[in-house]
Design an enzyme around this catalytic site. Structure first.
Site, mmCIF file in Angstrom:
data_model
loop_
_atom_site.group_PDB
_atom_site.id
_atom_site.type_symbol
_atom_site.label_atom_id
_atom_site.label_comp_id
_atom_site.label_asym_id
_atom_site.label_seq_id
_atom_site.Cartn_x
_atom_site.Cartn_y
_atom_site.Cartn_z
ATOM 1 N N CYS A 2 41.629 -52.231 -9.260
ATOM 2 C CA CYS A 2 41.706 -51.021 -8.437
ATOM 3 C C CYS A 2 41.119 -51.250 -7.040
ATOM 4 C CB CYS A 2 40.926 -49.895 -9.089
ATOM 5 S SG CYS A 2 41.460 -49.554 -10.755
ATOM 6 N N ARG A 27 45.006 -57.482 -4.721
ATOM 7 C CA ARG A 27 44.101 -57.417 -5.873
ATOM 8 C C ARG A 27 44.848 -57.061 -7.153
ATOM 9 N NH1 ARG A 27 38.696 -56.377 -4.816
ATOM 10 N NH2 ARG A 27 38.620 -54.857 -6.486
ATOM 11 N N TRP A 75 44.772 -50.088 -11.229
ATOM 12 C CA TRP A 75 45.162 -51.101 -12.218
ATOM 13 C C TRP A 75 44.732 -50.515 -13.558
ATOM 14 C CZ3 TRP A 75 42.616 -54.799 -15.483
ATOM 15 C CH2 TRP A 75 43.438 -55.866 -15.890
ATOM 16 N N ASN A 99 36.701 -46.551 -8.796
ATOM 17 C CA ASN A 99 36.871 -47.898 -9.376
ATOM 18 C C ASN A 99 35.779 -48.080 -10.412
ATOM 19 O OD1 ASN A 99 38.847 -48.450 -7.570
ATOM 20 N ND2 ASN A 99 37.721 -50.029 -6.439
ATOM 21 N N GLY A 100 36.086 -48.794 -11.487
ATOM 22 C CA GLY A 100 35.071 -49.042 -12.518
ATOM 23 C C GLY A 100 35.423 -48.309 -13.798
ATOM 24 N N GLU A 480 43.746 -76.066 -15.818
ATOM 25 C CA GLU A 480 44.070 -75.327 -14.598
ATOM 26 C C GLU A 480 45.583 -75.362 -14.334
ATOM 27 O OE1 GLU A 480 42.737 -73.211 -12.909
ATOM 28 O OE2 GLU A 480 43.691 -73.223 -10.954
ATOM 29 N N LYS A 484 47.843 -72.080 -14.076
ATOM 30 C CA LYS A 484 48.653 -71.774 -12.884
ATOM 31 C C LYS A 484 50.089 -71.485 -13.298
ATOM 32 C CE LYS A 484 46.501 -70.977 -10.507
ATOM 33 N NZ LYS A 484 45.093 -71.055 -10.720
ATOM 34 N N GLU A 487 50.480 -68.167 -15.292
ATOM 35 C CA GLU A 487 50.220 -66.978 -14.474
ATOM 36 C C GLU A 487 51.436 -66.544 -13.664
ATOM 37 O OE1 GLU A 487 46.603 -68.350 -12.277
ATOM 38 O OE2 GLU A 487 45.903 -66.329 -12.692
ATOM 39 N N HIS A 503 45.540 -84.132 -33.291
ATOM 40 C CA HIS A 503 44.815 -83.314 -34.272
ATOM 41 C C HIS A 503 45.516 -81.982 -34.536
ATOM 42 C CE1 HIS A 503 41.614 -86.232 -34.404
ATOM 43 N NE2 HIS A 503 41.605 -86.251 -33.071
ATOM 44 N N LYS A 599 43.706 -59.616 -8.803
ATOM 45 C CA LYS A 599 42.983 -60.652 -8.067
ATOM 46 C C LYS A 599 41.498 -60.635 -8.416
ATOM 47 C CE LYS A 599 42.394 -63.982 -5.196
ATOM 48 N NZ LYS A 599 42.767 -65.297 -5.725
HETATM 49 C C1 AGP Z 1 43.074 -67.710 -11.189
HETATM 50 O O1 AGP Z 1 44.332 -68.125 -10.813
HETATM 51 C C2 AGP Z 1 42.960 -66.419 -11.758
HETATM 52 N N1 AGP Z 1 43.837 -65.455 -11.311
HETATM 53 C C3 AGP Z 1 41.732 -66.015 -12.525
HETATM 54 O O2 AGP Z 1 41.669 -66.834 -13.646
HETATM 55 C C4 AGP Z 1 40.376 -66.055 -11.779
HETATM 56 O O3 AGP Z 1 40.031 -67.369 -11.498
HETATM 57 C C5 AGP Z 1 39.311 -65.350 -12.643
HETATM 58 O O4 AGP Z 1 39.673 -64.021 -12.830
HETATM 59 C C6 AGP Z 1 37.926 -65.457 -12.055
HETATM 60 O O5 AGP Z 1 37.874 -64.867 -10.798
HETATM 61 P P1 AGP Z 1 36.653 -65.128 -9.820
HETATM 62 O O6 AGP Z 1 36.674 -66.561 -9.458
HETATM 63 O O7 AGP Z 1 36.905 -64.228 -8.643
HETATM 64 O O8 AGP Z 1 35.399 -64.773 -10.557
#
Ligand code: AGP
Length: 604
Positions: A2, A27, A75, A99-100, A480, A484, A487, A503, A599
């Site tokens: 949000c 975000r 969100w 927000n929250g 990672e 990526k 996502e 395994h 974000k």
């Molecule tokens: C990364 O591509 C992400 N969208 C997500 O995993 C992100 O790294 C995670 O939410 C942590 O965010 P931060 O680094 O702002 O704490």
């Protein structure tokens, strides 16, 4: 996640609120709304989906007088992304954005329903506005009612509330969710949940502390602390650089951010390297005195950089290091000993789970350090010490340059600690520093390589899944790579340590299983190669990323020969980022705002 904006002044409130919300789009959100009070009359608009829908709904709405307004991108947490659940939420004569999460909303809602209040939404937020109006009936002033309402809320919140009886006032409150007030010479007041909407509008900003609440009018700014003590705002200058917010000709912010990695890593290194030592002026000796262990805690991509760090810290600095996923750590009643340095890693500095672990570590009396990209973020303000990654604003939801700068910081930190612990010779440190200086040129995206990956990507749009595999630091890089890809492409991808395939996961191997194998020349090459051969023997489709040709691969993405495995790490990092990007682009996805993602994850 949000986003909040607020405005008080004589300019075009509608445009200011909408463009503020636009700045927060990155975000992630699924609905939006604004409410404006001008000439004693409220107008409010909400829309689901992208902001263009809200722009369409407000196209005939004109704001050309003094007005107060609040806006929100939502969100969904409590209740689906519908118009009724979108903010601002309405009472009889008031509107609120939040927000929250209000943790005690269910009990407050029950009492309000018993009092005869009708709720329109399924959100926790709506209780705030009704509770306020209930209190308004029994209070001497709107501010008294607001203050009472805030004292009755439990949980995390950044709140803006406007009400008809005080038509020149915006009430605010902040607890565990960011909120900033911006001002300028034109006697306007702006609110936002992060800096970006304020750049270009405000000269100075005040970052509210947890527990702060109060109000603004054209002539007043009144702030109280959580202990109800009146306090002064502390204004600092706001950067004016909005250029970084543009795409600079790239198709997506993510693409631009991949290309920016060379220059941002140069910034990360700036002033921190001498010939034979790492200079972290931000670290005080007292932070590391008496420390025998390091615990790294983070989420998502930041967790992957932390995992990379754990290999480097133990290998170079000979210091016991463990890595924790923040959402797990916070509820497992961990043992925290005071000789442990607790390090949180976060691009945003606002991730709720990571922030909570930082609070836990502080409460347990541990020394704390944050590796962060956003100065003045909640984590930066809370930790004992901070190293900023200097990646600049990262807009793509899929993190790229933030990861690259985090790993750079960790490599430097491993050498910094190695010097302190005399676990590496000066010559070895000097050699590593030379390698570090090469990183900005290593991560420059080569046009030919990009073109090759673009062509290759068309072969990877189907299948039943991807395995990214690697050993040692290439295991977190494999994690990672898989993150990526999933996502932004929505394809199923997993990261595995290469040696772990036999395994269990190897049972999935067939031509429709794509294995992206990270094969560095300078680290466990033969071992990792055997693991790839095992998969190749089971007919998995293999794409090898390496400087060494590999005849068992179906596809091969060459990287430049490097002198050290960490340089190979950065070469391969670029490849997996570009590969994920090109697959997602071919699938027609919105790379910068992938579905279901936010974000900055400020709820747990
Ligand atoms: C990364 O591509 C992400 N969208 C997500 O995993 C992100 O790294 C995670 O939410 C942590 O965010 P931060 O680094 O702002 O704490």
């Amino acid at each position: 996640m949000c986003g909040i904006v607020g405005y008080l002044g004589n300019k075009n409130a509608k445009e200011i609120l909408l463009s503020g919300l636009k700045e927060l789009e990155y975000r992630g959100y699924d609905s939006s709304g604004i409410a404006v009070l001008q000439n004693g009359k409220f107008d409010s608009f909400k829309a689901i989906g992208k902001l263009v829908n809200l722009e369409e709904k407000t196209k005939d709405f004109v704001t050309d007088n003094f007005s107060i307004g609040i806006g929100h991108t939502r969100w969904a947490t409590h209740g689906k992304p519908t118009e009724l659940n979108a903010h601002p939420h309405i009472g009889d004569e008031s509107y609120v954005v939040h927000n929250g999460i209000i943790e005690n909303y269910a009990e407050l809602k029950q009492e309000l329903i018993t009092d005869g209040v009708t709720f329109l939404s399924q959100t926790d937020t709506e209780v705030i506005v009704h509770q306020f109006e209930k209190n308004l009936n029994i209070s001497d002033s709107a501010f008294e009612a607001f203050k009472k309402t805030i004292s009755e809320l439990k949980g995390a919140y950044a709140i803006l509330l406007v009400t008809k009886s005080t038509g020149e006032t915006i009430f605010f409150a902040k607890n565990a969710s960011p909120m900033i007030l911006g001002i300028n010479d034109e006697n306007e007041k702006y609110f936002a949940s992060s800096d970006t909407p304020l750049i270009g509008q405000c000269s100075d900003v005040n970052y509210f502390e947890d527990g702060d609440y109060g109000y603004v009018t054209p002539t007043e700014l009144v702030i109280f602390t959580k202990d109800d003590v009146k306090k002064e705002a502390i204004f600092t200058k706001l950067s004016t650089n909005k250029l970084s917010a543009q795409k600079d000709g790239f198709r997506f912010f993510m693409e631009k951010e991949i290309y920016e990695q060379s220059s941002v890593i140069a910034d990360t290194l700036l002033g921190r390297l001498s010939d034979d030592e790492i200079l972290f002026n931000e670290l005080d000796d007292s932070l590391l005195n008496g420390i025998n262990e390091i615990k790294l805690c983070a989420c998502g991509t930041s967790y992957h950089s932390a995992l990379t760090a754990s290999y480097l810290f133990e290998r170079y600095a000979k210091i016991k290091t463990s890595t924790e996923v923040a959402s797990e750590f916070r509820y497992r009643q961990p043992i925290m000993s005071k000789d442990t340095l607790f390090v949180v890693i976060s691009q945003s500095g606002e991730t709720a789970d990571t922030l909570e672990t930082l609070k836990m570590a502080k409460a347990a009396g541990l020394k704390t350090l944050v590796i962060c990209n956003v100065d003045n973020s909640s984590m930066v303000r809370l930790a004992d010490a901070c190293i900023l990654t200097r990646a600049g604003v990262e807009k793509g939801v899929a993190s790229t340059k933030a990861f690259a700068t985090q790993v750079t910081i960790f490599w430097m930190m491993a050498l910094y600690l190695a010097k302190r612990n005399t676990s590496l010779s000066s010559q070895e440190i000097a050699k590593q520093i030379k390698f570090l200086r090469e990183v900005p040129s290593i991560v420059k995206v080569d046009d030919e390589m990009h073109e090759r990956i673009k062509r290759l990507s068309k072969r990877y749009l189907h299948g039943h899944g991807f395995f990214f595999i690697g050993r040692d630091v290439f295991y977190p890089l494999a994690l990672e790579g898989a993150l990526k890809l999933k996502e932004i492409s929505y394809l199923h991808a997993e990261g595995y340590p290469s040696g772990e395939m036999k395994h269990g996961p190897i049972a999935l191997a067939d031509p429709e299983l794509f294995t992206i194998a990270l094969l560095p020349q300078h680290l466990l090459y033969e071992k990792a190669k055997s693991n790839v051969e095992e998969l190749s023997a089971r007919d998995s489709t293999i794409c090898v990323i390496s400087s060494q040709e590999f005849d068992k691969a179906d596809d091969f993405i060459p990287i430049n020969e490097c002198t050290d495995y960490m340089l190979e790490f950065f070469e391969m990092m670029i490849v997996i980022q570009v590969l994920s990007l090109e697959i997602a682009v071919r699938l027609g996805n919105d790379v910068d705002m992938p579905r279901n993602l936010a974000k900055s994850v400020t709820v747990e």
